[in-house]
Write a protein that holds these residues in place. Sequence first.
Motif, PDB file in Angstrom:
ATOM      1  N   PHE A   7      13.208   5.168 -29.219  1.00  0.00           N
ATOM      2  CA  PHE A   7      13.213   6.624 -29.366  1.00  0.00           C
ATOM      3  C   PHE A   7      11.803   7.157 -29.588  1.00  0.00           C
ATOM      4  CE2 PHE A   7      13.283  10.391 -32.111  1.00  0.00           C
ATOM      5  CZ  PHE A   7      13.867  11.274 -31.228  1.00  0.00           C
ATOM      6  N   ARG A   8      11.041   6.474 -30.423  1.00  0.00           N
ATOM      7  CA  ARG A   8       9.658   6.918 -30.700  1.00  0.00           C
ATOM      8  C   ARG A   8       8.827   6.944 -29.412  1.00  0.00           C
ATOM      9  NH1 ARG A   8       6.977   7.256 -35.493  1.00  0.00           N
ATOM     10  NH2 ARG A   8       8.254   7.087 -37.351  1.00  0.00           N
ATOM     11  N   TYR A  11      10.029   9.741 -27.213  1.00  0.00           N
ATOM     12  CA  TYR A  11       9.620  11.028 -27.795  1.00  0.00           C
ATOM     13  C   TYR A  11       8.146  11.310 -27.485  1.00  0.00           C
ATOM     14  CZ  TYR A  11       9.071  14.503 -31.597  1.00  0.00           C
ATOM     15  OH  TYR A  11       8.816  15.629 -32.329  1.00  0.00           O
ATOM     16  N   GLN A  12       7.317  10.302 -27.708  1.00  0.00           N
ATOM     17  CA  GLN A  12       5.878  10.466 -27.452  1.00  0.00           C
ATOM     18  C   GLN A  12       5.607  10.785 -25.979  1.00  0.00           C
ATOM     19  OE1 GLN A  12       3.496  10.463 -29.676  1.00  0.00           O
ATOM     20  NE2 GLN A  12       4.622   9.742 -31.461  1.00  0.00           N
ATOM     21  N   TYR A  15       7.710  14.499 -25.165  1.00  0.00           N
ATOM     22  CA  TYR A  15       7.491  15.746 -25.922  1.00  0.00           C
ATOM     23  C   TYR A  15       6.599  16.743 -25.173  1.00  0.00           C
ATOM     24  CZ  TYR A  15       6.876  18.990 -29.738  1.00  0.00           C
ATOM     25  OH  TYR A  15       6.875  20.135 -30.493  1.00  0.00           O
ATOM     26  N   PRO A  16       5.413  16.328 -24.699  1.00  0.00           N
ATOM     27  CA  PRO A  16       4.559  17.317 -24.017  1.00  0.00           C
ATOM     28  C   PRO A  16       5.208  17.898 -22.766  1.00  0.00           C
ATOM     29  CG  PRO A  16       3.350  15.288 -24.474  1.00  0.00           C
ATOM     30  CD  PRO A  16       4.769  15.004 -24.740  1.00  0.00           C
ATOM     31  N   TRP A  19       8.046  20.180 -23.793  1.00  0.00           N
ATOM     32  CA  TRP A  19       7.490  21.374 -24.428  1.00  0.00           C
ATOM     33  C   TRP A  19       7.002  22.361 -23.357  1.00  0.00           C
ATOM     34  CZ3 TRP A  19       3.253  24.435 -24.852  1.00  0.00           C
ATOM     35  CH2 TRP A  19       3.212  25.305 -25.952  1.00  0.00           C
ATOM     36  N   PHE A  40      15.813  17.138 -28.698  1.00  0.00           N
ATOM     37  CA  PHE A  40      15.682  15.721 -29.056  1.00  0.00           C
ATOM     38  C   PHE A  40      16.802  15.299 -30.013  1.00  0.00           C
ATOM     39  CE2 PHE A  40      11.288  15.962 -27.467  1.00  0.00           C
ATOM     40  CZ  PHE A  40      11.275  14.793 -26.729  1.00  0.00           C
TER      41      PHE A  40
ATOM     42  N   GLU B  52      -2.565  24.010 -19.258  1.00  0.00           N
ATOM     43  CA  GLU B  52      -1.769  24.390 -20.434  1.00  0.00           C
ATOM     44  C   GLU B  52      -2.222  23.678 -21.710  1.00  0.00           C
ATOM     45  OE1 GLU B  52       2.327  26.146 -20.713  1.00  0.00           O
ATOM     46  OE2 GLU B  52       2.634  24.062 -20.188  1.00  0.00           O
ATOM     47  N   ILE B  54      -1.113  22.174 -24.869  1.00  0.00           N
ATOM     48  CA  ILE B  54       0.104  21.672 -25.529  1.00  0.00           C
ATOM     49  C   ILE B  54      -0.225  21.340 -26.977  1.00  0.00           C
ATOM     50  CG2 ILE B  54       1.816  19.800 -25.531  1.00  0.00           C
ATOM     51  CD1 ILE B  54       1.446  19.813 -22.443  1.00  0.00           C
ATOM     52  N   PRO B  55       0.598  21.804 -27.924  1.00  0.00           N
ATOM     53  CA  PRO B  55       0.299  21.532 -29.339  1.00  0.00           C
ATOM     54  C   PRO B  55       0.432  20.042 -29.656  1.00  0.00           C
ATOM     55  CG  PRO B  55       2.500  22.465 -29.113  1.00  0.00           C
ATOM     56  CD  PRO B  55       1.874  22.504 -27.756  1.00  0.00           C
ATOM     57  N   ILE B  57       1.739  16.566 -30.943  1.00  0.00           N
ATOM     58  CA  ILE B  57       3.134  16.103 -31.006  1.00  0.00           C
ATOM     59  C   ILE B  57       3.540  15.892 -32.467  1.00  0.00           C
ATOM     60  CG2 ILE B  57       4.724  14.262 -30.295  1.00  0.00           C
ATOM     61  CD1 ILE B  57       2.824  13.708 -27.959  1.00  0.00           C
ATOM     62  N   PRO B  58       4.602  16.543 -32.915  1.00  0.00           N
ATOM     63  CA  PRO B  58       5.041  16.324 -34.297  1.00  0.00           C
ATOM     64  C   PRO B  58       5.594  14.907 -34.488  1.00  0.00           C
ATOM     65  CG  PRO B  58       6.197  18.187 -33.289  1.00  0.00           C
ATOM     66  CD  PRO B  58       5.466  17.483 -32.215  1.00  0.00           C
ATOM     67  N   PRO B  60       7.983  12.032 -34.917  1.00  0.00           N
ATOM     68  CA  PRO B  60       9.412  11.937 -34.570  1.00  0.00           C
ATOM     69  C   PRO B  60      10.308  11.486 -35.721  1.00  0.00           C
ATOM     70  CG  PRO B  60       8.199  10.112 -33.613  1.00  0.00           C
ATOM     71  CD  PRO B  60       7.194  11.009 -34.242  1.00  0.00           C
ATOM     72  N   VAL B  63      13.075  13.985 -36.797  1.00  0.00           N
ATOM     73  CA  VAL B  63      14.155  14.073 -35.804  1.00  0.00           C
ATOM     74  C   VAL B  63      15.028  12.819 -35.883  1.00  0.00           C
ATOM     75  CG1 VAL B  63      14.688  14.283 -33.347  1.00  0.00           C
ATOM     76  CG2 VAL B  63      12.735  15.472 -34.278  1.00  0.00           C
ATOM     77  N   TRP B  64      14.357  11.672 -36.017  1.00  0.00           N
ATOM     78  CA  TRP B  64      15.075  10.411 -36.092  1.00  0.00           C
ATOM     79  C   TRP B  64      15.998  10.388 -37.320  1.00  0.00           C
ATOM     80  CZ3 TRP B  64      16.729   6.438 -33.530  1.00  0.00           C
ATOM     81  CH2 TRP B  64      17.158   5.298 -34.219  1.00  0.00           C
TER      82      TRP B  64
END
Lengths: 168, 155
Positions: A7-8, A11-12, A15-16, A19, A40, B52, B54-55, B57-58, B60, B63-64
């Motif tokens: 998942f990590r 996600y990485q 995400y961009p 987004w 997510f 663009e 992009i901020p 990445i928070p 995870p 969320v997990w």
Amino acid sequence: MMDETRFRAFYQQMYPRLWSYVNRMVSDRAQCDDHVQESFLRFLRAAPSKLADAECRSYLYRIATNIVKDAWRVRQTEKAWLDEQSGEEPRAESEGAIGTGIDIARALELLTPGQRSLVWLAYVEGYEHEEIAEIVGVKAASVRVLLMRARKRLAGFLSEDLRGTQHD
Amino acid sequence: MIDQCCEYESAVVRAARAGAWDKSLESHAQTCPVCAEAIRVHAAMFSLVTSEQIPPIPDPKLVWLKGQFAERQRRSMRAMRISGVAYSAPAVALLLALFWTIKQGRPLPSIAMKTSIGLPVPSVSPEVLISVVAVTIIILFLFAPSRRRSTSPRV
């Protein structure tokens, strides 16, 4: 449910991209962040653990598209109600406001969220019509026509922009 | 603006994305107005994506953890539903038995008491029996495990 390491990584990687996609659909940063997080989270809750990476991406886009569509519907209903309460005529999309100097970001904003979604999935993510159909929940044959209309509209705005720039 | 579709459009966009052109596809793209428009839109979209901001990445982790919590809650709810069904099954069985007895026209308690201890017992009217069973079922339902609220998942 997907394991934490996978998942990590997912996600990485996603995400961009997600987004950017959601940001183009909602044009509001705070709302965009919320929708991405929610996508997510729903993905974690709902996605079967044995999905391949490509399928996970489509699944995530499908979730995000549904979230954005739902939020858009709520906003439209709210807007209609507010217009009704204030006794004003419903405000049309600001298509008339465009003219010279339009850029691609503004041109995209002039499309409907559904059209933006199609254009993004086809021209940025490079999905096939069948995959887009699965993500947005329409038939593949319809995607072809809807995408053509969206592309035509966007190309039209871009042509206006080009003409405007040349006049300047 | 071109008011039609082209069967090579997807392939042309894919080639434009990858920058790997097949010769026949390239020559098609040069002559087909639909594909030329698709390339133009793709190029515009590509320029938008590359420019663009992009901020960051928070993490995870949150969320997990939320996902884990939701999963635990779902399991807990499922377990509670199952135990709720198990809990109400005897009450339903009792109710069915009562209806069956009434349908047969025999008051069940008086027959049962006679056969077990050998003494005659005054028969109970169906109305009384129904009331007793109904109250029992309501009590069972009110205290069923699936109706108890907990603040944290127990599974």
